[in-house]
Enzyme design. Structure first.
Site, PDB file in Angstrom:
ATOM      1  N   CYS A 454      13.959  13.519  31.588  1.00 22.12           N
ATOM      2  CA  CYS A 454      14.997  12.570  31.993  1.00 22.12           C
ATOM      3  C   CYS A 454      14.445  11.150  32.043  1.00 22.12           C
ATOM      4  O   CYS A 454      15.180  10.180  31.862  1.00 22.12           O
ATOM      5  CB  CYS A 454      15.598  12.964  33.326  1.00 22.12           C
ATOM      6  SG  CYS A 454      14.396  13.115  34.655  1.00 22.12           S
ATOM      7  N   HIS A 855      14.686  12.800  39.717  1.00 19.48           N
ATOM      8  CA  HIS A 855      15.468  12.782  38.480  1.00 19.48           C
ATOM      9  C   HIS A 855      15.812  11.337  38.139  1.00 19.48           C
ATOM     10  O   HIS A 855      15.953  10.491  39.026  1.00 19.48           O
ATOM     11  CB  HIS A 855      16.748  13.599  38.687  1.00 19.48           C
ATOM     12  CG  HIS A 855      17.651  13.627  37.491  1.00 19.48           C
ATOM     13  ND1 HIS A 855      17.258  14.098  36.264  1.00 19.48           N
ATOM     14  CD2 HIS A 855      18.947  13.243  37.353  1.00 19.48           C
ATOM     15  CE1 HIS A 855      18.269  14.004  35.415  1.00 19.48           C
ATOM     16  NE2 HIS A 855      19.298  13.487  36.050  1.00 19.48           N
TER      17      HIS A 855
END
EC number: 3.4.19.12
Length: 1040
Positions: A454, A855
């Site tokens: 990510c 994330h």
């Protein structure tokens, strides 16, 4: 009397005389006659009607028969009985064949004459059987039309019950066998009229007995889906479409497209023949049904059929535009076929050669209807040329032909394209059909997470949404090159043109991953971004050197050279500063320059250093950072390094591998050491006397922190930028070694931006190393993100600062102690820095509480250097200078007012949220409130776009329309690769759809809607939000 009449009609007497005598015969019908005489008269008149040699004889037969049947009804009822009628229908009449229309007309008239007689019921029963037999014999259009007339007048003759279904099915088959070989207008009109009568009969039956409709439609589909090469169903079947209730579209199309018994070949034939129906002049709603079937097939992902049919029939549909009667329907179908066929330009390019002639023809006739039609057609053509830019040789004649017609806005074009693709959510037939897995309604493509990637995905999306940078990358000629820039170009091209919902960037990831990044583990996106930009920069420099040595060859992009580039990218290199013409693409887009000035507070000597940068790393002000981080002891913890080239702070185990924390991108070091400056110098007057205690503070230092509505101070990016540029007193452990004094001395350090970049990258230094617990912690402070940012730039005009330098001090060895970053008491510069306006382009958000977990996702929007919002930016620049005065008066900050004005003026759906594979619409308010709603989700990397700038793209984007959609045309190699992958994707989707076809027909959709719930952060996979809530030992929860 019958003998007299027979002799009269065959005599050679004048026609007027015959008419007089016939009138006498008709009048004599009122007189009494015996049964034999009546029967003889009925026989004669029947023979005259059916076998009359001329129209006069047939007319006489009708007149006399009607007169005698009216006055002698019992006798005629006895004559016109079941046996007689059955004989006519099955054997004919003397020499007259049973299929002659005259027999059917005779029976039709006979029924009218005995309508009030009881025996007519027997005839109705007989005809219910006989008409079914006749239809099964596939009568010609004329006979079938006469039969339809009879059944329309005498509905009692229509078969009942189950026979009515059979009759309708057979009648459909009969229509399917109709043919008209004549090309004369009169014959064509008669043929259309005959077909219309038959279709109207079917409509009446469907209304009277609704149970006959579905079997009839099944028969229609059976006829048009037949793969028998010896049989081609008639286009006359199109006449039935207008009688099918539109409310049945959803049910019927779903039944057809999900029926496992319908083979692809049959469906292809059916769709092709329905498209042929567009040529039927009087049919209504044909286009509606064709488009519905196209959408239905897309909904169940039968893309092979759609591709085959589109390529086979697109030219035929385009040719129908020449005919006024069928033009509206043909244009509707053409629009849908072209706009949905978005994986390849093949279909559009089939009609491109015919567009100019059609446009010129309709422009010349000058009719209002033609003009309205051309407006619709040119809008369609503009959409297609926008989507498939890169073919100037094909499009220039079209652009010249349609230049007088209005061009739709880019927003409208994007909306049309996004809603029309086969894989579009809005293109599905109905909510009951299976959800598609194509591009989201945003039209943007996500990036598949390859295992904790990510950090890369969020950065790539931010760079892709940097419009000018993307266009420059796509315009590069890199054929035959295997460089990292080529791979980035390939990735950008796929993000722009793929039909996939999300693209897997495996090749680019392997090529761009820093060597010290462990695969499948979370990494720092800022560190990755710096490495990527540096690698691209170094690679381009080496390729330019190679091309200068080998001008006749290509760019020399061999694997060996690329490996060299990769290794050199990890090591800082000092290169002379280049002129604008020699700058690399990274320098042009992201490169700026910063001058660092140090003044010894003892001897007043100064030294300067000019460095190039691609991003600014902004530390948090002590008031906010210390408050939230109790573990940050200013006297014990290692401080975050100051300086323009600040790289991500790595774990100790990673430090030996990092390419140089002080050189995040290309480096152009330049230091001037002035020994013992005792008097002002004309050349360097602006660098002296920067720390006189009695003078007021420097500009920008006193900017007030904007007030939140609740009275709570929230630092903004502007505050962090001011703090970054604020003077710092170097004391204690940070003392400066002065060569003039030959000892460590207290000194004042100031920094000024001397050259601003096109895109300003700001990294917020949120991660700090806790020496006590040996972990990297995160500063969770909420930071206000201004939509408009003014960057203070003090450009230098002294060439000596940008040429040869001798390095005096390595500023990267000077640690920054947050507690000692003090405000300056020096004098204000003679010339104030210019405030360069920037607009927020993208924000990379980190969700979690540690750099090793969590994330990344990003917010972004499209911004170019010529946005009209610059005027508002300029206004905000002017008002922002008075912000401190406004604060003193207790009023709201003018910059806050301007930002609110900009927010209110934002176009809807301008911002996008990129969360790996998911892309959704969002708003700037969501960007601003993300941390207040989800405390672990904080802005980390910001990308700002300079306004009112020219970046060289204008020269490559002429008004002739070569760059139809603003982006440069793709090279053939890239376009072919995208087209190939789009076809592969459609095949994959079709195979998946077939595998679950039985379930898809009955299962309802239960997918999570786009966007995110207010209770869950966009970066989360559940209540823990970003994976940080599970603690540092739950490794499994850190994987996204």
């Amino acid at each position: 009397m019958d003998k007299i009449l027979e002799g009269l009609v065959s005599s050679s007497h004048p026609l007027p005389l015959k008419r007089v005598i016939v009138r006498k015969v008709v009048e004599s019908a009122e007189h009494g006659l015996d049964e034999a005489q009546c029967e003889a008269m009925f026989d004669l008149t029947t023979r005259l009607i059916l076998e009359g040699e001329d129209p006069f004889q047939r007319q006489v037969g009708h007149q006399v028969l009607e007169a005698y049947a009216r006055y002698h009804r019992p006798e005629f009822e006895s004559f016109f009985n079941k046996t007689f009628v059955l004989g006519l229908l099955q054997q004919g009449y003397h020499s007259l064949d049973r299929k002659d229309v005259a027999i059917l007309d005779y029976i039709h008239n006979g029924l009218k004459l005995i309508m009030s007689c009881p025996s007519v019921l027997d005839l109705f029963s007989l005809l219910q059987v006989e008409v079914l037999r006749m239809v099964c014999e596939r009568p010609e259009p004329l006979l079938c039309a006469r039969l339809s007339d009879l059944l329309t007048d005498f509905v009692q003759c229509i078969p009942k019950g189950k026979l009515s279904i059979t009759f309708c099915q057979q009648l459909v088959r009969t229509i399917g066998h109709f043919q008209c070989v004549s090309t004369q207008e009169k014959e064509l009109r008669e043929y259309v009229s005959q077909v219309t009568k038959v279709s109207n009969l079917l409509q009446n039956i469907w209304k009277a007995e609704p149970s006959t409709l579905l079997p009839s439609l099944q028969e229609v589909f059976a006829s048009i889906s037949s793969t028998d090469a010896s049989f081609e169903p008639s286009v006359a079947l199109a006449s039935l479409v207008q009688h099918i209730p539109l409310q049945m579209i959803t049910v019927l199309i779903r039944s057809l497209t999900t029926d496992p018994n319908v083979k692809d070949a049959s469906m292809t034939q059916a769709l092709c023949r329905m498209i042929d129906w567009l040529s039927w002049p009087l049919a209504q709603h044909v286009d509606t049904w064709v488009i519905a079937l196209l959408k239905g097939l897309a909904a169940v992902q039968k893309f092979t059929i759609l591709i085959d049919v589109t390529l086979l029939k697109i030219e035929l549909v385009f040719n129908r535009l020449w005919f006024p009667l069928v033009r509206p329907g043909a244009l509707a179908v053409l629009s849908h076929m072209l706009l949905s066929f978005q994986h390849s330009p093949e279909a559009f390019h089939l009609i491109v050669p015919h567009v100019v002639n059609l446009v010129h023809s309709f422009k010349n006739d000058g009719l209002p209807s033609s003009t309205a039609f051309l407006v619709q057609l040119t809008e369609l053509i503009q959409c297609m040329m926008y989507h498939y830019s890169g073919f100037p040789d094909l499009y220039e004649p079209i652009l010249d032909a349609i230049k007088d017609f209005p061009k739709p806005s880019e927003e409208k074009i994007k909306l049309i394209l996004n809603q029309s693709a086969w894989t579009s959510q809005s293109n599905s037939l109905a909510s009951c059909l299976s959800r598609l897995s194509g591009k989201s309604e945003t039209g943007k493509t996500g990036l598949i997470n390859l295992g904790n990637t990510c950090y890369m995905n969020s950065v790539i999306q931010a760079l892709f949404m940097a419009t000018d940078f993307r266009r420059q990358v796509l315009s590069l000629n890199l054929n035959g090159c295997n460089s990292l820039m080529k791979k980035l170009q390939h990735l950008f091209a796929f993000l722009a043109h793929t039909q996939r919902e999300a693209y897997a960037p495996r090749i680019f990831f392997e090529a761009s991953r820093p060597p010290w990044f462990t695969p499948r583990s979370q990494q720092d996106c800022s560190e990755y971004l710096r490495f990527l930009l540096d690698r691209l920069h170094e690679e381009e420099k080496i390729l330019k050197v190679q091309s200068s040595h080998k001008p006749s060859e290509n760019l020399g992009c061999s694997e060996t050279s690329l490996q060299d580039i990769a290794s050199k990218a990890a090591v800082p290199t000092e290169t002379p500063c280049t002129s604008d013409g020699e700058k690399t693409l990274i320098e042009k887009m992201f490169g700026g320059k910063l001058r660092t000035h140090i003044c010894c507070l003892n001897c007043r000597s100064t030294s300067q250093k000019v460095e190039a940068f691609t991003d600014l790393s902004l530390a948090f002000c002590p008031s906010s950072s210390v408050e939230n981080l109790s573990f940050q002891d200013p006297s014990s913890s290692p401080s975050i390094q100051d300086g323009l080239m600040q790289a991500s702070i790595l774990d100790p185990s990673e430090e030996p591998i990092v390419y140089n924390p002080a050189a995040a991108a290309f480096v152009c070091d330049s230091v001037v050491n002035e020994q013992t400056i005792t008097s002002p110098s004309d050349e360097f007057h602006f660098t002296e006397n920067t720390s006189v205690p009695t003078e007021p503070n420097k500009i920008l230092i006193n900017k007030d922190v904007p007030q939140k509505p609740g009275g709570e101070n929230t630092p903004s990016v502007t505050d962090l930028l001011n703090y970054f540029l604020a003077p710092e007193i170097l004391t204690g452990d940070n003392q400066y070694y002065c060569e003039n004094c030959a000892s460590l001395q207290n000194a004042e350090k100031t920094m000024q931006i001397t050259e601003e970049p096109e895109y300003l990258i700001l990294t917020l230094l949120r991660f700090s190393y806790d020496q006590k617990y040996h972990v990297r912690r995160k500063i969770l402070d909420n930071i206000s993100l201004p939509l408009v940012l003014e960057l203070p730039v003090k450009r230098t005009t002294f060439s000596s600062l940008s040429e040869s330098w001798s390095v005096d001090v390595d500023f990267t060895d000077i640690s920054e102690n947050l507690a000692k970053k003090l405000k300056s008491s020096g004098t204000e510069e003679v010339c104030c820095p210019k405030l360069v306006p920037y607009l927020l382009s993208s924000v990379v958000v980190h969700s979690g509480v540690s750099s090793e977990s969590g994330h990344y996702y990003s917010y972004a929007r499209n911004i170019t250097g010529t946005e009209s919002s610059y005027q508002m930016c300029h206004q905000s620049e002017t008002l922002a200078l008075t912000s401190s005065q406004s604060h003193l008066l207790g009023g709201e900050s003018p910059s806050a007012i301007i930002e609110q004005d900009l927010e209110n003026k934002e176009m809807s759906k301008e911002w996008f949220l990129f969360n790996d594979s998911r892309v959704t619409f969002t708003s700037f308010q969501s960007v601003q409130k993300i941390t207040s709603r989800f405390p672990k989700d904080t802005a980390y990397v910001l990308l700002y776009k300079k306004q009112n700038s020219t970046n060289g793209l204008s020269d490559d984007n002429p008004s002739s329309g070569l760059w139809v959609n603003g982006d440069p045309p793709l090279q053939k190699e890239l376009m072919d690769a995208i087209t190939k992958d789009n076809k592969l994707y459609l095949q994959e989707q079709e195979l998946n759809a077939r595998a679950r076809a039985l379930q898809a027909a009955s299962a309802s959709c239960s997918f999570r809607p786009n966007g995110f719930d207010d209770n869950d952060p966009p970066g989360s996979c559940g209540p823990t939000g970003g994976g940080g809530g599970g603690g540092f030992n739950t490794v499994g929860r850190l994987v996204f």
